[in-house]
Scaffold this motif. Structure first.
Motif, mmCIF file in Angstrom:
data_model
loop_
_atom_site.group_PDB
_atom_site.id
_atom_site.type_symbol
_atom_site.label_atom_id
_atom_site.label_comp_id
_atom_site.label_asym_id
_atom_site.label_seq_id
_atom_site.Cartn_x
_atom_site.Cartn_y
_atom_site.Cartn_z
ATOM 1 N N ASN A 162 0.912 -1.184 0.065
ATOM 2 C CA ASN A 162 -0.076 0.084 -0.048
ATOM 3 C C ASN A 162 0.736 1.374 -0.002
ATOM 4 O O ASN A 162 0.364 2.371 -0.241
ATOM 5 N N PHE A 163 1.990 1.156 0.337
ATOM 6 C CA PHE A 163 3.022 2.181 0.469
ATOM 7 C C PHE A 163 4.000 2.335 -0.893
ATOM 8 O O PHE A 163 4.817 3.066 -0.885
ATOM 9 N N GLY A 164 3.648 1.564 -1.860
ATOM 10 C CA GLY A 164 4.440 1.290 -3.137
ATOM 11 C C GLY A 164 5.564 0.330 -2.980
ATOM 12 O O GLY A 164 6.181 0.170 -4.085
ATOM 13 N N GLY A 165 5.694 -0.350 -1.906
ATOM 14 C CA GLY A 165 6.739 -1.496 -1.711
ATOM 15 C C GLY A 165 6.323 -2.696 -2.545
ATOM 16 O O GLY A 165 5.010 -3.301 -2.424
ATOM 17 N N ASP A 166 7.294 -3.571 -2.663
ATOM 18 C CA ASP A 166 7.225 -5.069 -3.138
ATOM 19 C C ASP A 166 7.345 -6.089 -2.089
ATOM 20 O O ASP A 166 8.319 -6.142 -1.459
ATOM 21 N N PRO A 167 6.304 -6.524 -1.505
ATOM 22 C CA PRO A 167 6.533 -7.486 -0.397
ATOM 23 C C PRO A 167 7.174 -8.601 -0.405
ATOM 24 O O PRO A 167 7.820 -9.512 0.196
ATOM 25 N N ASP A 168 7.514 -8.964 -2.020
ATOM 26 C CA ASP A 168 8.580 -10.011 -2.366
ATOM 27 C C ASP A 168 9.928 -9.820 -2.462
ATOM 28 O O ASP A 168 10.783 -10.440 -3.133
ATOM 29 N N ALA A 169 10.062 -8.442 -2.145
ATOM 30 C CA ALA A 169 11.603 -7.775 -2.395
ATOM 31 C C ALA A 169 12.018 -7.249 -1.136
ATOM 32 O O ALA A 169 12.183 -5.940 -1.387
ATOM 33 N N ILE A 170 11.792 -7.969 -0.033
ATOM 34 C CA ILE A 170 12.334 -7.130 1.265
ATOM 35 C C ILE A 170 13.598 -7.409 1.794
ATOM 36 O O ILE A 170 14.154 -8.738 1.605
ATOM 37 N N THR A 171 14.585 -6.548 1.858
ATOM 38 C CA THR A 171 16.054 -6.905 2.264
ATOM 39 C C THR A 171 16.058 -6.641 3.935
ATOM 40 O O THR A 171 15.855 -5.543 4.410
ATOM 41 N N LEU A 172 16.340 -7.657 4.621
ATOM 42 C CA LEU A 172 16.783 -7.451 6.011
ATOM 43 C C LEU A 172 18.057 -6.746 6.172
ATOM 44 O O LEU A 172 18.923 -7.199 5.577
ATOM 45 N N SER A 173 18.150 -5.950 6.809
ATOM 46 C CA SER A 173 19.604 -4.882 7.068
ATOM 47 C C SER A 173 19.560 -4.611 8.430
ATOM 48 O O SER A 173 18.498 -4.255 9.133
ATOM 49 N N GLY A 174 20.570 -4.205 8.748
ATOM 50 C CA GLY A 174 20.961 -3.834 10.456
ATOM 51 C C GLY A 174 22.487 -3.532 10.608
ATOM 52 O O GLY A 174 23.238 -4.168 9.658
ATOM 53 N N GLN A 175 22.725 -2.817 11.652
ATOM 54 C CA GLN A 175 23.965 -2.612 11.812
ATOM 55 C C GLN A 175 24.382 -2.961 13.361
ATOM 56 O O GLN A 175 23.473 -2.589 13.977
ATOM 57 N N SER A 176 25.384 -3.384 13.580
ATOM 58 C CA SER A 176 26.088 -3.729 14.969
ATOM 59 C C SER A 176 24.904 -4.729 15.595
ATOM 60 O O SER A 176 24.760 -5.841 15.135
ATOM 61 N N ALA A 177 24.252 -4.284 16.969
ATOM 62 C CA ALA A 177 23.405 -5.132 17.547
ATOM 63 C C ALA A 177 22.187 -5.504 16.401
ATOM 64 O O ALA A 177 21.924 -6.488 16.415
ATOM 65 N N GLY A 178 22.003 -4.316 15.746
ATOM 66 C CA GLY A 178 20.757 -4.465 14.616
ATOM 67 C C GLY A 178 21.236 -5.882 13.564
ATOM 68 O O GLY A 178 20.505 -6.471 13.311
ATOM 69 N N ALA A 179 22.677 -5.834 13.236
ATOM 70 C CA ALA A 179 23.116 -6.926 12.202
ATOM 71 C C ALA A 179 23.101 -8.379 13.181
ATOM 72 O O ALA A 179 22.778 -9.365 12.253
ATOM 73 N N SER A 180 23.269 -8.282 14.477
ATOM 74 C CA SER A 180 23.036 -9.592 14.898
ATOM 75 C C SER A 180 21.601 -10.110 14.902
ATOM 76 O O SER A 180 21.313 -11.168 14.834
ATOM 77 N N MET A 181 20.667 -8.864 15.101
ATOM 78 C CA MET A 181 19.276 -9.296 15.182
ATOM 79 C C MET A 181 19.138 -9.820 13.450
ATOM 80 O O MET A 181 18.209 -10.893 13.384
ATOM 81 N N VAL A 182 19.328 -9.277 12.574
ATOM 82 C CA VAL A 182 19.385 -9.739 11.167
ATOM 83 C C VAL A 182 19.836 -11.046 10.968
ATOM 84 O O VAL A 182 18.919 -12.059 10.507
ATOM 85 N N ILE A 183 20.957 -11.397 11.554
ATOM 86 C CA ILE A 183 21.386 -12.980 11.175
ATOM 87 C C ILE A 183 20.516 -13.846 11.902
ATOM 88 O O ILE A 183 20.036 -14.934 11.452
ATOM 89 N N ALA A 184 20.078 -13.302 13.332
ATOM 90 C CA ALA A 184 19.131 -14.491 14.041
ATOM 91 C C ALA A 184 17.802 -14.402 13.300
ATOM 92 O O ALA A 184 17.130 -15.588 12.881
ATOM 93 N N LEU A 185 17.352 -13.316 12.720
ATOM 94 C CA LEU A 185 15.787 -13.092 12.375
ATOM 95 C C LEU A 185 15.744 -13.888 10.944
ATOM 96 O O LEU A 185 14.863 -14.850 10.701
#
Length: 497
Positions: free
Chosen positions: A161-184
């Protein structure tokens, strides 16, 4: 100027026009009681104005925030969208204790992608990471990771609904957020809801053991004198709770091998498997992966007052693995091969805690058949603390979110932005272009300019002036690590046999 209302599964939201971009800030994606799993927000019918960032997750310096309403996200999308756009879903860092989506204005990246940029808030410190499910609070495990999963679910369901493609989502994060990405990325519940993953400066140990997390929880309960009534922690005032956690953290740094207080936990339920094992067995081979770090990661932590606990714990871990003789041999090699402006001790710790674990994860993903790219950020931004400390932790992140030709303000971190030098602009533009290409296609650059990470060549992209590629496994330092690691593995095999 306000935007038209956009429908969501919770109710319509109104954002603000921000140049050529529409911004929707503070959009609620869930709500949660303290130490309880995130739940969907009650629906609304009238358009909800989402033009200001939501409440920060409670954290040192911001303990007056409403904890039950901190689960919100921010969306930047180009005003003119003629096709579904790729989505960058970003999880902020901050040692699992600080930070928030408000520190990352995604308007510039959205416009130049074009792409839809999403930043999220999740619960921090004890509210998001204290593992209390073994102490009678059944849902209180990996709550922050479950917050991120709830945000991903919301984005996957609503971003079209915001113009995004739900089939083209990139998980991204930095530092603690990067750990979250790897686990998620390894959770079965996230499967099919993202297509690529980017982790910048993930700590060496991206996952904690359940026993260590339980020890942290036990110590916090003891510190609060709640060992006999753990459930009462749900009503402890936030300043008292965070102060107790800080005291426990200081003692843990000296008394335990890990020294870590918070992070995603291998609890057997939310995280059932060690994430590296999931990458190694090929379960994620269809997910393109970009892993990055900064050249002098540890400088910031060495210069903190007092030096960060990870300094002592990393040295202890290397000594435990290779013995005192192995540690001294490594340090001698680093001193003999140091650059003029390099601290050999810092370089050794940066390799041990940041660079080598990321390279090991890249090897696992590549060996399993996955496409992976490895990078190192060598540029010194003309912005403090990098101007005085070099390309230390977060240097890449400062350039990633810059609104060329300026660095942006970071209100939560209380860091001011400022004008960029021509060198800053050159390196940041290349870094942003690679990221947006990765978000769009799953490949950060043409193969001739940046080959994917494969054995035995192991190419490492260096973001500096100029951008260039070097072999990761080149030099005496790398050979010594391999030699010591092989010796350690042989010793473990003899002991096991």
């Amino acid at each position: 100027m306000l935007t038209n209302a956009v429908p969501t599964t919770n109710g319509p939201v109104i954002g603000a026009e921000q140049g050529a971009v529409r911004a929707f800030k503070g959009v609620p994606f869930a709500t949660a009681r303290r130490f309880a799993r995130a739940m969907p927000r009650p629906a609304w019918t009238e358009p909800r104005r989402c033009t200001d960032y939501g409440a920060y997750a409670p954290q040192p310096g911001h303990l007056d925030q409403a904890e039950e309403s901190c689960l919100s996200l921010n969306i930047w999308t180009p005003s003119e969208v003629d096709r579904p756009l790729p989505v960058m879903f970003f999880i902020h860092g901050g040692a699992f204790v600080t930070g928030g989506g408000a520190d990352y204005d995604g308007a510039f990246l959205a416009k130049h992608g074009p792409a839809v940029i999403v930043t999220i808030n999740y619960r921090l410190g004890p509210l998001g990471f204290l593992q209390l499910h073994r102490h009678g609070l059944g849902e209180a495990n990996n709550l922050a990771l479950q917050d991120a999963l709830a945000a991903l679910d919301w984005v996957h369901a609503n971003i079209a609904n915001f113009g995004g493609d739900p089939d083209a989502i990139t998980l991204s994060g930095q530092s603690a957020g990067a750990s979250m990405v790897i686990a998620l990325a390894t959770l079965p519940q996230a499967r099919g809801k993202f297509s690529r993953a980017l982790a910048l400066s993930a700590p060496g140990r991206t996952i904690m053991s359940a026993d260590h997390a339980d020890e942290v929880a036990r110590r916090v309960l003891d510190e609060l004198e709640l060992a006999r009534d753990p459930a009462a922690i749900a009503s402890v005032a936030l300043p008292k709770l965070f102060a107790a956690v800080e005291r426990v953290g200081r003692r843990l740094a000296d008394e335990t091998e890990s020294g870590t207080v918070f992070g995603p936990v291998l609890d057997g339920t939310v995280i059932a498997r060690e994430p590296r094992d999931v990458f190694a067995d090929g379960s994620l081979r269809d997910i393109p992966l970009w892993l990055g770090s900064c050249r002098d990661e540890m400088v910031m932590f060495l210069k903190s007052t007092p030096p960060a606990a990870m300094i002592r714990t990393t040295e202890r871990q290397v000594r435990a693995a290779f013995g005192d003789a192995g540690w001294e041999r490594l340090l001698s090699y680093y001193r003999a091969t140091a650059r003029v402006d390099e601290d050999p001790y810092e370089a050794l710790l940066s390799d041990a805690f940041w660079h080598r674990p990321m390279a090991d994860l890249a090897r696992l993903h590549a060996a399993a058949g996955g496409a992976v790219w490895l990078s190192r950020f060598d540029h010194r931004p003309a912005l403090e603390p990098f101007l005085s400390q070099g390309p230390t932790h977060g240097a890449d992140n400062a350039c990633l979110w810059a609104h060329l030709p300026d660095f942006i303000d970071r209100p939560i971190l209380k860091r001011k932005g400022g004008p960029m030098t021509p060198a800053d602009i050159d390196v940041a533009a290349r870094f942003q272009a690679s990221l947006l290409r990765f978000v769009t296609s799953g490949v950060p650059d043409v193969a001739e300019a940046w080959p994917r990470f494969e054995l035995p060549q192991e190419p490492l992209a260096i973001f500096g002036q100029p951008f260039h590629i070097v072999p990761l496994n080149e030099g005496v330092r790398s050979r010594l690590w391999v030699e010591l690691s092989a010796s350690d593995n042989n010793k473990k095999m003899r002991e096991a046999g």
